[in-house]
Design an enzyme around this catalytic site. Structure first.
Site, PDB file in Angstrom:
ATOM      1  N   ASN A 156     -17.192  22.257   6.915  1.00  0.00           N
ATOM      2  CA  ASN A 156     -15.899  21.482   7.334  1.00  0.00           C
ATOM      3  C   ASN A 156     -15.674  20.464   6.460  1.00  0.00           C
ATOM      4  O   ASN A 156     -16.373  19.850   5.559  1.00  0.00           O
ATOM      5  CB  ASN A 156     -16.656  20.800   8.749  1.00  0.00           C
ATOM      6  CG  ASN A 156     -15.449  20.806   9.857  1.00  0.00           C
ATOM      7  OD1 ASN A 156     -14.264  20.440   9.585  1.00  0.00           O
ATOM      8  ND2 ASN A 156     -15.822  21.063  11.084  1.00  0.00           N
ATOM      9  N   CYS A 157     -14.364  19.882   6.693  1.00  0.00           N
ATOM     10  CA  CYS A 157     -13.549  18.857   6.126  1.00  0.00           C
ATOM     11  C   CYS A 157     -14.751  17.701   5.639  1.00  0.00           C
ATOM     12  O   CYS A 157     -15.583  17.142   6.451  1.00  0.00           O
ATOM     13  CB  CYS A 157     -12.803  18.142   6.900  1.00  0.00           C
ATOM     14  SG  CYS A 157     -11.976  16.804   6.065  1.00  0.00           S
ATOM     15  N   PRO A 158     -15.017  17.137   4.224  1.00  0.00           N
ATOM     16  CA  PRO A 158     -14.264  17.643   3.143  1.00  0.00           C
ATOM     17  C   PRO A 158     -14.740  18.600   2.286  1.00  0.00           C
ATOM     18  O   PRO A 158     -14.289  18.862   1.210  1.00  0.00           O
ATOM     19  CB  PRO A 158     -13.897  16.461   2.408  1.00  0.00           C
ATOM     20  CG  PRO A 158     -15.406  15.724   2.650  1.00  0.00           C
ATOM     21  CD  PRO A 158     -15.831  15.993   3.984  1.00  0.00           C
TER      22      PRO A 158
END
Lengths: 171, 74
Positions: free
Chosen positions: B12-14
């Protein structure tokens, strides 16, 4: 690198949940060719400690935090226990550790980076970490308490880092 | 055909962006990187990353919840 590519963040929060935004934004910034400096002051100094296991989520005074189970049947995972549990119960010893553990589980399930991993990536990408010397002394820390590569300075150095940049965030 | 492939599935981000940056930094200009991601946010993020860094986003393909981004390193 030109000055207008500079970015600074002032990190002031020291709980486990709020440790993430500065490192996420900083690491993404350098990945996108920004020159990033984080100035850690007051409780934000916690984020630089070698041992980040003392960082906890506080369920008290965190009224907007959703509290959902990271496991169990779908209907159970949908329930937000935050507004349902009386605040007084969060005073029970161990409540903070339990909530922190649940958040770590939730994060792992969603593929969110671990805190130490994110911080290492920032360092690997040359994000500059500055610890506010005044608050280091105020809270009785030793320089050895912090990870390697941290610079110790005051507010004036923050301004020097921020000069010319166009992204400055207070977190 | 891509020269390198980065599988960022489940991240998941980042992380997809950070891993893309790392992968590109090891490659020569003109080489092609395929990034596989399951993060729906990476559609806009990879586009923004390429905009800012000058790398060329050649294509974005979605197939069954998986995204494949083909990027040419500048």
């Amino acid at each position: 690198m030109s000055d207008d590519n500079k970015m600074t963040i002032i990190a002031t929060k020291g709980t486990f949940d709020w440790a993430f935004p500065p490192f996420i934004i900083a690491s993404t910034g350098v990945a996108m060719d920004k020159e990033v400096t984080i100035f850690f002051t007051f409780y934000g100094l916690n984020l630089l400690l070698k041992d980040t296991s003392k960082l906890k989520v506080s369920p008290i005074g965190n009224p907007a935090m959703p509290m959902k189970m990271p496991f169990g049947p779908k209907w159970l995972q949908k329930i937000d226990f935050g507004p349902k549990i009386p605040n007084v119960l969060w005073n029970i010893p161990g409540a903070e550790s339990l909530v922190t553990w649940l958040m770590q589980k939730t994060m792992a399930k969603h593929g969110v980076a671990k805190l130490d991993e994110l911080r290492s990536m920032c360092q690997e990408f040359d994000v500059k970490f500055i610890a506010c010397e005044m608050t280091v002394e105020l809270f009785g820390y030793d320089r050895e308490d912090f990870v390697d590569g941290v610079e110790f300075a005051g507010a004036a150095m923050y301004f020097d880092e921020a000069a010319g940049g166009d992204h400055h965030l207070y977190m | 055909m891509a020269d390198e492939t980065l599988d960022a599935s489940g991240l998941n981000c980042p992380l997809p962006i950070l891993k893309t940056k790392k992968a590109l930094s090891k490659m020569d200009a003109g080489k092609i990187l395929d990034v596989i991601s399951t993060d729906a946010g990476s559609v806009k993020d990879i586009e923004a990353f390429c905009n800012q860094t000058g790398n060329k986003l050649i294509s974005t393909v979605e197939e069954g919840g998986k995204y494949v981004f083909t990027i040419e390193k500048v």
